[in-house]
Design a protein around this motif. Structure first.
Motif, PDB file in Angstrom:
ATOM      1  N   MET A   1     117.198  12.957  34.250  1.00 44.87           N
ATOM      2  CA  MET A   1     115.938  12.266  34.221  1.00 44.87           C
ATOM      3  C   MET A   1     115.818  11.584  32.861  1.00 44.87           C
ATOM      4  O   MET A   1     116.027  12.204  31.835  1.00 44.87           O
ATOM      5  CB  MET A   1     114.794  13.267  34.444  1.00 44.87           C
ATOM      6  N   SER A   2     115.434  10.316  32.897  1.00 44.22           N
ATOM      7  CA  SER A   2     115.331   9.572  31.642  1.00 44.22           C
ATOM      8  C   SER A   2     114.084   9.981  30.877  1.00 44.22           C
ATOM      9  O   SER A   2     113.158  10.586  31.422  1.00 44.22           O
ATOM     10  CB  SER A   2     115.286   8.075  31.925  1.00 44.22           C
ATOM     11  N   LYS A   3     114.055   9.645  29.617  1.00 48.76           N
ATOM     12  CA  LYS A   3     112.918   9.981  28.754  1.00 48.76           C
ATOM     13  C   LYS A   3     111.640   9.302  29.254  1.00 48.76           C
ATOM     14  O   LYS A   3     110.568   9.903  29.267  1.00 48.76           O
ATOM     15  CB  LYS A   3     113.237   9.545  27.327  1.00 48.76           C
ATOM     16  N   THR A   4     111.756   8.060  29.717  1.00 50.70           N
ATOM     17  CA  THR A   4     110.605   7.322  30.239  1.00 50.70           C
ATOM     18  C   THR A   4     110.057   7.986  31.495  1.00 50.70           C
ATOM     19  O   THR A   4     108.847   8.155  31.648  1.00 50.70           O
ATOM     20  CB  THR A   4     110.993   5.859  30.542  1.00 50.70           C
ATOM     21  N   SER A   5     110.946   8.392  32.380  1.00 53.27           N
ATOM     22  CA  SER A   5     110.526   9.066  33.608  1.00 53.27           C
ATOM     23  C   SER A   5     109.822  10.376  33.297  1.00 53.27           C
ATOM     24  O   SER A   5     108.812  10.714  33.909  1.00 53.27           O
ATOM     25  CB  SER A   5     111.722   9.335  34.513  1.00 53.27           C
ATOM     26  N   LEU A   6     110.335  11.094  32.342  1.00 55.05           N
ATOM     27  CA  LEU A   6     109.728  12.362  31.948  1.00 55.05           C
ATOM     28  C   LEU A   6     108.336  12.143  31.372  1.00 55.05           C
ATOM     29  O   LEU A   6     107.402  12.868  31.708  1.00 55.05           O
ATOM     30  CB  LEU A   6     110.622  13.081  30.937  1.00 55.05           C
ATOM     31  N   LEU A   7     108.172  11.141  30.547  1.00 54.00           N
ATOM     32  CA  LEU A   7     106.856  10.828  29.971  1.00 54.00           C
ATOM     33  C   LEU A   7     105.866  10.410  31.049  1.00 54.00           C
ATOM     34  O   LEU A   7     104.697  10.803  31.024  1.00 54.00           O
ATOM     35  CB  LEU A   7     106.978   9.750  28.904  1.00 54.00           C
ATOM     36  N   LEU A   8     106.324   9.614  32.008  1.00 47.78           N
ATOM     37  CA  LEU A   8     105.463   9.215  33.118  1.00 47.78           C
ATOM     38  C   LEU A   8     105.050  10.418  33.957  1.00 47.78           C
ATOM     39  O   LEU A   8     103.893  10.536  34.376  1.00 47.78           O
ATOM     40  CB  LEU A   8     106.160   8.173  33.988  1.00 47.78           C
ATOM     41  N   LEU A   9     105.966  11.336  34.190  1.00 43.64           N
ATOM     42  CA  LEU A   9     105.665  12.546  34.954  1.00 43.64           C
ATOM     43  C   LEU A   9     104.633  13.401  34.217  1.00 43.64           C
ATOM     44  O   LEU A   9     103.680  13.899  34.819  1.00 43.64           O
ATOM     45  CB  LEU A   9     106.941  13.348  35.215  1.00 43.64           C
ATOM     46  N   ILE A  10     104.778  13.546  32.923  1.00 43.03           N
ATOM     47  CA  ILE A  10     103.829  14.323  32.123  1.00 43.03           C
ATOM     48  C   ILE A  10     102.449  13.667  32.152  1.00 43.03           C
ATOM     49  O   ILE A  10     101.428  14.348  32.311  1.00 43.03           O
ATOM     50  CB  ILE A  10     104.352  14.483  30.676  1.00 43.03           C
ATOM     51  N   ALA A  11     102.406  12.340  32.032  1.00 37.36           N
ATOM     52  CA  ALA A  11     101.123  11.622  32.088  1.00 37.36           C
ATOM     53  C   ALA A  11     100.466  11.795  33.454  1.00 37.36           C
ATOM     54  O   ALA A  11      99.254  12.018  33.552  1.00 37.36           O
ATOM     55  CB  ALA A  11     101.344  10.145  31.777  1.00 37.36           C
ATOM     56  N   LEU A  12     101.245  11.722  34.516  1.00 39.84           N
ATOM     57  CA  LEU A  12     100.716  11.903  35.869  1.00 39.84           C
ATOM     58  C   LEU A  12     100.147  13.302  36.048  1.00 39.84           C
ATOM     59  O   LEU A  12      99.041  13.473  36.559  1.00 39.84           O
ATOM     60  CB  LEU A  12     101.818  11.640  36.904  1.00 39.84           C
ATOM     61  N   LEU A  13     100.893  14.306  35.623  1.00 41.58           N
ATOM     62  CA  LEU A  13     100.414  15.689  35.750  1.00 41.58           C
ATOM     63  C   LEU A  13      99.159  15.915  34.920  1.00 41.58           C
ATOM     64  O   LEU A  13      98.235  16.625  35.349  1.00 41.58           O
ATOM     65  CB  LEU A  13     101.515  16.670  35.348  1.00 41.58           C
ATOM     66  N   GLY A  14      99.088  15.318  33.731  1.00 43.43           N
ATOM     67  CA  GLY A  14      97.894  15.430  32.906  1.00 43.43           C
ATOM     68  C   GLY A  14      96.689  14.798  33.581  1.00 43.43           C
ATOM     69  O   GLY A  14      95.593  15.354  33.581  1.00 43.43           O
ATOM     70  N   GLY A  15      96.889  13.642  34.176  1.00 45.97           N
ATOM     71  CA  GLY A  15      95.804  12.976  34.901  1.00 45.97           C
ATOM     72  C   GLY A  15      95.337  13.779  36.099  1.00 45.97           C
ATOM     73  O   GLY A  15      94.137  13.875  36.366  1.00 45.97           O
ATOM     74  N   LEU A  16      96.266  14.365  36.809  1.00 43.60           N
ATOM     75  CA  LEU A  16      95.891  15.218  37.946  1.00 43.60           C
ATOM     76  C   LEU A  16      95.104  16.431  37.484  1.00 43.60           C
ATOM     77  O   LEU A  16      94.118  16.820  38.108  1.00 43.60           O
ATOM     78  CB  LEU A  16      97.144  15.660  38.716  1.00 43.60           C
ATOM     79  N   ALA A  17      95.523  17.034  36.394  1.00 45.25           N
ATOM     80  CA  ALA A  17      94.828  18.215  35.876  1.00 45.25           C
ATOM     81  C   ALA A  17      93.411  17.866  35.441  1.00 45.25           C
ATOM     82  O   ALA A  17      92.474  18.622  35.698  1.00 45.25           O
ATOM     83  CB  ALA A  17      95.614  18.823  34.716  1.00 45.25           C
ATOM     84  N   GLN A  18      93.232  16.716  34.803  1.00 45.23           N
ATOM     85  CA  GLN A  18      91.916  16.316  34.331  1.00 45.23           C
ATOM     86  C   GLN A  18      90.972  15.944  35.464  1.00 45.23           C
ATOM     87  O   GLN A  18      89.762  16.024  35.306  1.00 45.23           O
ATOM     88  CB  GLN A  18      92.032  15.135  33.376  1.00 45.23           C
ATOM     89  N   ASN A  19      91.499  15.547  36.585  1.00 46.20           N
ATOM     90  CA  ASN A  19      90.667  15.091  37.693  1.00 46.20           C
ATOM     91  C   ASN A  19      90.735  16.008  38.908  1.00 46.20           C
ATOM     92  O   ASN A  19      90.438  15.583  40.024  1.00 46.20           O
ATOM     93  CB  ASN A  19      91.072  13.668  38.084  1.00 46.20           C
ATOM     94  N   GLN A  20      91.088  17.263  38.697  1.00 43.55           N
ATOM     95  CA  GLN A  20      91.276  18.154  39.841  1.00 43.55           C
ATOM     96  C   GLN A  20      89.995  18.350  40.653  1.00 43.55           C
ATOM     97  O   GLN A  20      90.053  18.457  41.879  1.00 43.55           O
ATOM     98  CB  GLN A  20      91.855  19.486  39.398  1.00 43.55           C
TER      99      GLN A  20
END
Length: 114
Positions: A1-20
Motif C-alpha cells: 500500500m502506498s503512502k498516499t493510499s494509507l493517508l487517505l485511508l486514515i483520513a476516511l476512518l477519522g471522518g467516519l469516527a467523527q460522524n458516527q
C-alpha cells in the motif's frame, strides 16, 4: 500500500469516527411519530456531546422525539431565545416541562417512565 493510499485511508476512518452518530441516524432513522404520543422536542446542536448522549438515550429507550438544531433552523433559534437558554441540550416534554442539560432521570420523570 502506498503512502498516499494509507493517508487517505486514515483520513476516511477519522471522518467516519467523527460522524458516527450521523451515520447511525442515517442507517437507522427514528420511527415515525405516532399522533397522540407524548411530544418530546430536543433543542440541540450538531457538535454538542451531551446532545449526542441525549439522542443516544432516546434511541436506546425507544423515546420518539423531534430534534431541532438551534444553530441551523429559525425555529430552533427562536425557541432558544424564548427559553433564555445559555446551553444545550434542552428537552421539552408536552410543551410544558423544560429540562436543561443531559438528565435521564428528569426525562424519565417528565415522561412518567418507571
Amino acid at each position: 500500500m502506498s503512502k498516499t493510499s494509507l493517508l487517505l485511508l486514515i483520513a476516511l476512518l477519522g471522518g467516519l469516527a467523527q460522524n458516527q452518530d450521523k451515520i447511525k441516524h442515517w442507517l437507522n432513522p427514528p420511527p415515525p411519530r405516532i399522533p397522540g404520543a407524548d411530544e418530546v422536542v430536543l433543542y440541540s446542536t450538531t457538535w454538542c456531546g451531551y446532545c449526542a448522549k441525549t439522542r443516544r438515550y432516546f434511541a436506546d429507550n425507544g423515546i420518539e422525539y423531534r430534534d431541532i438544531d438551534v444553530e441551523r433552523s429559525e425555529e430552533g433559534r427562536n425557541a432558544y431565545r424564548q427559553f433564555g437558554a445559555n446551553g444545550v441540550p434542552i428537552v421539552v416534554v408536552n410543551n410544558d416541562t423544560v429540562i436543561r442539560g443531559y438528565s435521564p432521570d428528569r426525562i424519565n420523570a417528565a415522561l412518567a417512565v418507571e
